[in-house]
Structure formats: C-alpha cells, structure tokens
Design a protein around this motif. Structure first.
Motif, PDB file in Angstrom:
ATOM      1  N   ASN A 166       0.844  -1.200   0.000  1.00  0.00           N
ATOM      2  CA  ASN A 166       0.000   0.000   0.000  1.00  0.00           C
ATOM      3  C   ASN A 166       0.873   1.241   0.000  1.00  0.00           C
ATOM      4  O   ASN A 166       0.582   2.226  -0.655  1.00  0.00           O
ATOM      5  N   SER A 167       1.951   1.184   0.812  1.00  0.00           N
ATOM      6  CA  SER A 167       2.805   2.363   0.950  1.00  0.00           C
ATOM      7  C   SER A 167       4.178   1.966   1.447  1.00  0.00           C
ATOM      8  O   SER A 167       4.370   0.874   1.992  1.00  0.00           O
ATOM      9  N   MET A 168       5.134   2.901   1.244  1.00  0.00           N
ATOM     10  CA  MET A 168       6.499   2.737   1.718  1.00  0.00           C
ATOM     11  C   MET A 168       6.904   4.059   2.353  1.00  0.00           C
ATOM     12  O   MET A 168       6.544   5.123   1.850  1.00  0.00           O
ATOM     13  N   ALA A 169       7.660   3.987   3.455  1.00  0.00           N
ATOM     14  CA  ALA A 169       8.074   5.219   4.129  1.00  0.00           C
ATOM     15  C   ALA A 169       9.503   5.089   4.610  1.00  0.00           C
ATOM     16  O   ALA A 169       9.854   4.136   5.305  1.00  0.00           O
ATOM     17  N   GLY A 170      10.326   6.067   4.211  1.00  0.00           N
ATOM     18  CA  GLY A 170      11.720   6.082   4.635  1.00  0.00           C
ATOM     19  C   GLY A 170      12.492   7.095   3.823  1.00  0.00           C
ATOM     20  O   GLY A 170      11.961   7.685   2.871  1.00  0.00           O
ATOM     21  N   ASP A 171      13.738   7.321   4.200  1.00  0.00           N
ATOM     22  CA  ASP A 171      14.554   8.339   3.545  1.00  0.00           C
ATOM     23  C   ASP A 171      15.289   7.843   2.308  1.00  0.00           C
ATOM     24  O   ASP A 171      15.633   8.636   1.443  1.00  0.00           O
ATOM     25  N   ASP A 172      15.574   6.541   2.232  1.00  0.00           N
ATOM     26  CA  ASP A 172      16.401   6.032   1.136  1.00  0.00           C
ATOM     27  C   ASP A 172      15.862   4.683   0.663  1.00  0.00           C
ATOM     28  O   ASP A 172      16.056   3.669   1.325  1.00  0.00           O
ATOM     29  N   PRO A 173      15.170   4.656  -0.506  1.00  0.00           N
ATOM     30  CA  PRO A 173      14.612   3.390  -0.980  1.00  0.00           C
ATOM     31  C   PRO A 173      15.671   2.322  -1.234  1.00  0.00           C
ATOM     32  O   PRO A 173      15.371   1.131  -1.181  1.00  0.00           O
ATOM     33  N   ASN A 174      16.934   2.721  -1.490  1.00  0.00           N
ATOM     34  CA  ASN A 174      17.988   1.718  -1.672  1.00  0.00           C
ATOM     35  C   ASN A 174      18.256   0.928  -0.402  1.00  0.00           C
ATOM     36  O   ASN A 174      18.766  -0.195  -0.457  1.00  0.00           O
ATOM     37  N   SER A 175      17.925   1.510   0.757  1.00  0.00           N
ATOM     38  CA  SER A 175      18.138   0.779   2.009  1.00  0.00           C
ATOM     39  C   SER A 175      17.243  -0.450   2.058  1.00  0.00           C
ATOM     40  O   SER A 175      17.596  -1.470   2.645  1.00  0.00           O
ATOM     41  N   LEU A 176      16.079  -0.382   1.428  1.00  0.00           N
ATOM     42  CA  LEU A 176      15.169  -1.519   1.393  1.00  0.00           C
ATOM     43  C   LEU A 176      15.775  -2.678   0.607  1.00  0.00           C
ATOM     44  O   LEU A 176      15.513  -3.835   0.893  1.00  0.00           O
ATOM     45  N   ILE A 177      16.619  -2.346  -0.362  1.00  0.00           N
ATOM     46  CA  ILE A 177      17.288  -3.374  -1.167  1.00  0.00           C
ATOM     47  C   ILE A 177      18.552  -3.877  -0.462  1.00  0.00           C
ATOM     48  O   ILE A 177      19.073  -4.933  -0.791  1.00  0.00           O
ATOM     49  N   GLY A 178      19.041  -3.128   0.542  1.00  0.00           N
ATOM     50  CA  GLY A 178      20.147  -3.649   1.335  1.00  0.00           C
ATOM     51  C   GLY A 178      21.362  -2.758   1.494  1.00  0.00           C
ATOM     52  O   GLY A 178      22.312  -3.150   2.157  1.00  0.00           O
ATOM     53  N   LEU A 179      21.350  -1.556   0.876  1.00  0.00           N
ATOM     54  CA  LEU A 179      22.517  -0.678   1.019  1.00  0.00           C
ATOM     55  C   LEU A 179      22.051   0.783   1.051  1.00  0.00           C
ATOM     56  O   LEU A 179      21.658   1.330   0.025  1.00  0.00           O
ATOM     57  N   PRO A 180      22.093   1.416   2.236  1.00  0.00           N
ATOM     58  CA  PRO A 180      21.658   2.817   2.353  1.00  0.00           C
ATOM     59  C   PRO A 180      22.626   3.750   1.623  1.00  0.00           C
ATOM     60  O   PRO A 180      23.645   4.159   2.166  1.00  0.00           O
ATOM     61  N   THR A 181      22.293   4.077   0.401  1.00  0.00           N
ATOM     62  CA  THR A 181      23.230   4.763  -0.487  1.00  0.00           C
ATOM     63  C   THR A 181      23.466   6.218  -0.107  1.00  0.00           C
ATOM     64  O   THR A 181      24.582   6.721  -0.237  1.00  0.00           O
ATOM     65  N   ILE A 182      22.418   6.905   0.334  1.00  0.00           N
ATOM     66  CA  ILE A 182      22.589   8.316   0.708  1.00  0.00           C
ATOM     67  C   ILE A 182      23.609   8.432   1.840  1.00  0.00           C
ATOM     68  O   ILE A 182      24.546   9.241   1.774  1.00  0.00           O
ATOM     69  N   GLN A 183      23.450   7.606   2.865  1.00  0.00           N
ATOM     70  CA  GLN A 183      24.397   7.633   3.982  1.00  0.00           C
ATOM     71  C   GLN A 183      25.783   7.168   3.545  1.00  0.00           C
ATOM     72  O   GLN A 183      26.792   7.705   4.003  1.00  0.00           O
TER      73      GLN A 183
END
Length: 196
Positions: A166-183
């Motif tokens: 239904n929804s996704m919430a967070g700062d970095d969608p890449n973190s969901l794949i396994g690597l928080p790229t922004i950080q």
C-alpha cells in the motif's frame, strides 16, 4: 585507497555499481546468528561491524559492510519478530501471508571501515512497508514470478514486489534493497571519496 564491498549479496553489488566507483567484492565468513535477547538494531550494527572487520584481516582500504533485518511491528510482548530469508517456497508463502495487511520494518546497518586509520563509521537506516491485504492466490502468483528465497521478507521491492504494498516510508529506498546509499555517499565523502 581501494574500495571493498564486504558482501556476497548481488543486490548490494548492483547498488554500489550505480555509483560508478571501482570496487572489489570480498564475501566475509561470519556467524550471522542472532544472540539471545539481541535487539534488531544491535544485531545489524554488530553484523555490519563484524563483516567489515573480518575482511580487514586480509585486505586493506575502505571496507563497506551492511546487514539487514525485517521485523513486524512490536507485538503485545514488545518483542520484534524478525523475518529471515525464507530459503524455501513454503516459508516464503508463510512470510507473505503473515505480512498481509501489516507493517514490516526494515533496519539496515551500514559500516565503513578505513583500515589505515582504524576509524569506522556506523549508521542504521529505517524503512517501513505497509502490505496490502493479500489473498493466497495473489501470494502464490507473486512467488511464481519472482525468486525471493534469498530475500528477507520474501519479496523484491525493486521488482514485482512493489505490487504487494500500500505504501512505503523512509529516507532512502535503496536501504530496502540492502545498502543505504545516501548515507554511504556521505560516509565516503568524509574519507575524501566523492561520487560527483
């Protein structure tokens, strides 16, 4: 200084590839079992650190390590139930059935170790996914189209798994794949490695 990804994950490798920096991949061999009474936060921090330190035993440079867990919202007893990689089709079906209509939280630990200075930067990224109410046939149809046996939570958000939410919430969608790229980009900049 060489850049090393301490991971066997093809998903993390694909994300890091997008940054356009040359890097090597070394898979660390560590025990990833959760300790008694270890919180999901403490687990991803410990495993990210251990992966980086394990690779540092034989390689030098900037070592990137990451670990992720998925949990259901805390239950009545306040304990977070961790969703593991399913391993089998039956387990994947049961995980997705249990996720139906619920929130699943992802915690992704990130470590960047500079072997020259022994300095380690650490971060934990949070991401929340709200699942649609799914029928058994929808779950089975999804699992027939995407191989998720090696994915915590039994789905791939970067693929057809997006149809489960239904929804996704967070700062970095890449973190969901396994690597928080922004950080990771911010951490690399502190080591004078710039992507742009």
């Amino acid at each position: 200084m060489s850049l090393i990804l301490a991971s066997s994950s093809p998903f993390r490798r694909a994300i890091l590839d997008k940054l356009g920096l040359p890097f090597d991949v070394i898979a660390p061999e560590i025990d990833e079992m959760r300790k008694d009474n270890e919180s999901p936060f403490d687990l991803v921090v410990r495993l990210s650190k251990e992966k980086a330190l394990e690779v540092a035993k034989t390689h030098s440079g900037l070592i990137i390590a990451s670990d992720q867990v998925a949990t259901f919202d805390s239950g009545e007893n306040g304990a977070d139930e961790i969703l593991t990689k399913p391993g089998t089709h039956e387990n994947a079906f049961l995980q997705l059935k249990k996720s139906s209509g619920r929130n699943v939280n992802f915690l992704t630990g990130l470590a960047l170790l500079n072997t020259d200075t022994s300095e380690m930067q650490l971060h934990v990224e949070y991401y929340k996914v709200n699942f649609k109410i799914l029928s058994d046939s929808q779950i089975l149809n999804y699992l027939s189209k995407e191989d998720t046996l090696n994915c915590a939570g039994s789905f791939k958000s970067e693929g057809l798994g997006i149809a489960l939410f239904n929804s996704m919430a967070g700062d970095d969608p890449n973190s969901l794949i396994g690597l928080p790229t922004i950080q990771l980009i911010n951490m690399l900049a502190k080591e004078n490695v710039h992507v742009l």
